[in-house]
Design a protein around this motif. Structure first.
Motif, short mmCIF file in Angstrom:
data_model
loop_
_atom_site.label_atom_id
_atom_site.label_comp_id
_atom_site.label_asym_id
_atom_site.label_seq_id
_atom_site.Cartn_x
_atom_site.Cartn_y
_atom_site.Cartn_z
N THR A 7 2.35 -15.34 -15.30
CA THR A 7 3.44 -15.10 -14.35
C THR A 7 2.88 -14.79 -12.97
OG1 THR A 7 4.81 -14.23 -16.13
CG2 THR A 7 5.49 -13.74 -13.87
N THR A 8 3.40 -15.48 -11.96
CA THR A 8 2.96 -15.25 -10.59
C THR A 8 3.51 -13.93 -10.08
OG1 THR A 8 2.94 -17.63 -10.19
CG2 THR A 8 2.94 -16.21 -8.26
N ARG A 9 2.63 -13.13 -9.49
CA ARG A 9 3.05 -11.85 -8.91
C ARG A 9 2.67 -11.84 -7.43
NH1 ARG A 9 0.74 -7.11 -12.64
NH2 ARG A 9 -1.20 -8.10 -11.99
N LEU A 10 3.64 -12.11 -6.60
CA LEU A 10 3.38 -12.13 -5.17
C LEU A 10 3.48 -10.73 -4.59
CD1 LEU A 10 5.28 -15.37 -4.05
CD2 LEU A 10 2.86 -15.08 -4.60
N PHE A 51 0.85 3.30 -2.87
CA PHE A 51 0.14 2.36 -3.75
C PHE A 51 0.51 2.64 -5.21
CE2 PHE A 51 -2.22 2.05 0.08
CZ PHE A 51 -3.02 0.93 0.05
N MET A 52 1.77 2.86 -5.48
CA MET A 52 2.18 3.35 -6.79
C MET A 52 2.54 2.22 -7.74
SD MET A 52 4.39 6.76 -5.80
CE MET A 52 4.31 7.39 -7.47
N ARG A 53 2.24 2.44 -8.99
CA ARG A 53 2.70 1.55 -10.05
C ARG A 53 4.16 1.85 -10.33
NH1 ARG A 53 -2.14 3.84 -11.21
NH2 ARG A 53 -3.93 2.44 -11.42
N CYS A 54 4.89 0.84 -10.74
CA CYS A 54 6.33 1.02 -10.94
C CYS A 54 6.63 2.09 -11.99
CB CYS A 54 6.95 -0.32 -11.33
SG CYS A 54 8.76 -0.33 -11.27
N PHE A 83 4.64 -4.10 -5.03
CA PHE A 83 4.43 -3.12 -3.96
C PHE A 83 2.96 -2.67 -3.92
CE2 PHE A 83 9.01 -2.72 -4.58
CZ PHE A 83 9.46 -2.69 -3.27
N ARG A 84 2.36 -2.44 -5.05
CA ARG A 84 0.96 -2.02 -5.10
C ARG A 84 0.04 -3.14 -4.61
NH1 ARG A 84 -2.20 1.92 -7.49
NH2 ARG A 84 -4.10 1.28 -8.58
N ILE A 85 0.34 -4.38 -5.01
CA ILE A 85 -0.43 -5.52 -4.54
C ILE A 85 -0.25 -5.69 -3.04
CG2 ILE A 85 -0.80 -7.99 -4.79
CD1 ILE A 85 0.32 -7.79 -7.62
N GLY A 86 0.99 -5.55 -2.58
CA GLY A 86 1.26 -5.71 -1.16
C GLY A 86 0.61 -4.64 -0.30
N TYR A 130 -9.64 -3.42 -7.47
CA TYR A 130 -8.57 -3.56 -6.49
C TYR A 130 -8.71 -4.86 -5.69
CZ TYR A 130 -12.00 -2.22 -2.97
OH TYR A 130 -13.09 -2.17 -2.16
N THR A 131 -9.94 -5.43 -5.64
CA THR A 131 -10.16 -6.63 -4.83
C THR A 131 -9.33 -7.81 -5.35
OG1 THR A 131 -12.10 -7.14 -6.20
CG2 THR A 131 -12.47 -5.91 -4.17
N ARG A 132 -9.01 -7.81 -6.64
CA ARG A 132 -8.21 -8.94 -7.16
C ARG A 132 -6.75 -8.83 -6.76
NH1 ARG A 132 -5.75 -7.84 -12.32
NH2 ARG A 132 -6.14 -5.71 -13.01
N TYR A 133 -6.34 -7.67 -6.21
CA TYR A 133 -4.97 -7.52 -5.74
C TYR A 133 -4.81 -8.00 -4.30
CZ TYR A 133 -3.90 -4.60 -9.78
OH TYR A 133 -3.69 -4.14 -11.05
N ILE A 134 -5.91 -8.14 -3.57
CA ILE A 134 -5.84 -8.51 -2.17
C ILE A 134 -5.60 -10.01 -2.07
CG2 ILE A 134 -7.09 -8.57 0.01
CD1 ILE A 134 -8.61 -6.10 -0.91
#
Length: 446
Positions: free
Chosen positions: A231-234, A272-275, A391-394, A420-424
């Motif tokens: 699943t794509t997470r933008l 930077f919170m998880r849901c 939100f955390r990825i953004g 965290y680098t894979r979230y950027i």
């Protein structure tokens, strides 16, 4: 043979008997008894015994006949081999202290309050439960229940008081069932296998996943077949967050819900919170969301802090504070202050949920994501590509785009590694600018 006959002869040699034999032998035994009862003698050491023997007549000493195994003990003088204190305790039938450095109990002896089997079993159960987080325990429970249901479907007998005996073939079929029938992701299947292993180990059985080489290949096959189906997470970057908050200020739902969503979105982004850290989980897990007393304002209201009692990066549940500061563009402090006052006016107490819906229940993860996707749809985005983690990825993507140092991004996001680098998410413009900068390389840099 001569040595054996001599030994037997020595064994059969009659020993002097003080009670039935020689009068002199009886006198020596009586003298020894009298010497022992004499109060003027304080000690019976080896020295006093030898002195006593030297005072005897040669005739008496002849009674000390040395055989193969020494003298007759009844005719020897007394030698004190224990202390007077210990002798006194024996005579008075007192408690003899166990010999050790500090006079404590043996280390292998159990305290009285732990000798009962039930107490130990309860303590062992509590240790098993403490070894994993409540959320993990809930997932493992789901895994073992699903596995037992699958075993029943296969026609195997499942005892009520213990887990059934299984082999690698059963595990392979279970993985295939999860992949084909339940459409579970490979990562989820692995978590379920870990739950099965935990349950069997806790029951006292051996590790069912040990030496399962064929199972590892099956898992690799599942992973390869599922590649490209993730699943794509933008990311919800700062510019998207500002559009969402502007839309809510103009009114989309009720005034209370609009303020609630503004506060939740800004808290998720700047923290930077998880849901799952600020919403309630409706699937039976232990996440209940934030409480009113988890929010702490500074005296000058220049910032506020949120206390997370548990999180993914806090395995020992020590708790962590997340700080939110003012900014001139989209201030989370002002938004939280207005929302907090609103909750107090609604009668909320310190233990009440912080983020609530119209029924005063903590907002669930699913409900929050539903609100966000609805807003993104209004703004023209494909809402299916966004979820609670956006939100955390953004936040990580926005921080990296404006040049925030890597170690600061790691600190803000509470990452314990460089994952965290894979979230950027880098845009094409950023990649293009990076390639332009590479053209500025000269030999002076070497």
């Amino acid at each position: 043979m001569d040595n054996i006959e001599t030994s037997i002869s020595n064994l059969r040699r009659p020993r002097p008997d003080a009670a039935a034999g020689s009068e002199q032998h009886a006198n020596i035994q009586q003298e020894n008894n009298q010497l022992y009862q004499d109060r003027n003698i304080q000690e019976f050491t080896l020295e006093t015994a030898m002195t006593n023997m030297s005072h005897r007549s040669s005739v008496e000493n002849d009674l000390f006949v040395r055989g193969r195994y020494g003298f007759d003990s009844d005719t020897l003088p007394f030698v004190e081999t224990i202390s007077p204190q210990l002798r006194k305790s024996i005579i008075e039938d007192g408690q003899i202290q166990t010999p050790s450095t500090n006079g404590r109990q043996h280390s292998h002896s159990l305290p009285t309050n732990l000798q009962a089997g039930d107490d130990l079993k309860e303590h062992i159960d509590s240790l098993w439960e403490a070894s994993i987080s409540p959320r993990t325990a809930a997932v493992y429970k789901t895994a073992i229940n699903l596995f037992l249901h699958f075993v029943t479907l296969c026609g195997l007998f499942v005892p009520e008081d213990k887990l059934p005996c299984i082999d690698e073939d059963i595990l392979i079929r279970f993985v295939s069932y999860c992949d084909k029938a339940l459409l579970l992701k490979c990562a989820t299947i692995k978590v379920y296998l870990a739950g099965i292993r935990f349950s069997y180990l806790r029951s006292g059985a051996t590790n069912p996943l040990a030496n399962c080489e064929r199972l590892q290949y099956i898992l690799k096959g599942v992973k390869k077949q599922q590649q490209g189906t993730a699943t794509t997470r933008l990311p919800i970057t700062f510019d998207i967050l500002r559009k969402i908050c502007d839309l809510l200020r103009n009114g989309v739902f009720s005034p209370v819900t609009d303020l609630l969503l503004q506060c939740m979105c800004q808290t998720a982004f700047f923290g930077f919170m998880r849901c799952g850290e600020f919403t309630r989980d409706s699937r039976g897990f232990c996440s209940e969301g934030l409480k009113m007393n988890d929010v702490i304002f500074s005296k000058d209201h220049s910032y506020f802090s949120i206390f997370l009692s548990s999180s993914k990066t806090d395995p020992f549940r020590l708790g962590v504070y997340i700080h939110f500061f003012r900014n001139p563009v989209l201030c989370p402090v002002d938004t939280m202050t207005r929302y907090y006052k609103l909750r107090l006016s609604q009668g909320a107490v310190s233990t009440s949920p912080l983020f609530t819906d119209n029924a005063s229940q903590a907002v669930t993860r699913e409900r929050f994501i539903g609100f966000i996707r609805h807003l993104l749809g209004i703004l023209g985005y494909n809402e299916k590509n966004y979820n609670g983690h956006s939100f955390r990825i953004g936040a990580a993507t926005s921080a990296a785009a404006v040049g925030v140092e890597d170690h600061m991004i790691q600190t803000l996001g509470r990452w314990s590694s460089n994952c965290y680098t894979r979230y950027i998410k880098s845009s094409k413009n950023v990649l293009g600018n990076a390639q332009q900068l590479m053209c500025n390389y000269t030999t002076n840099h070497t």
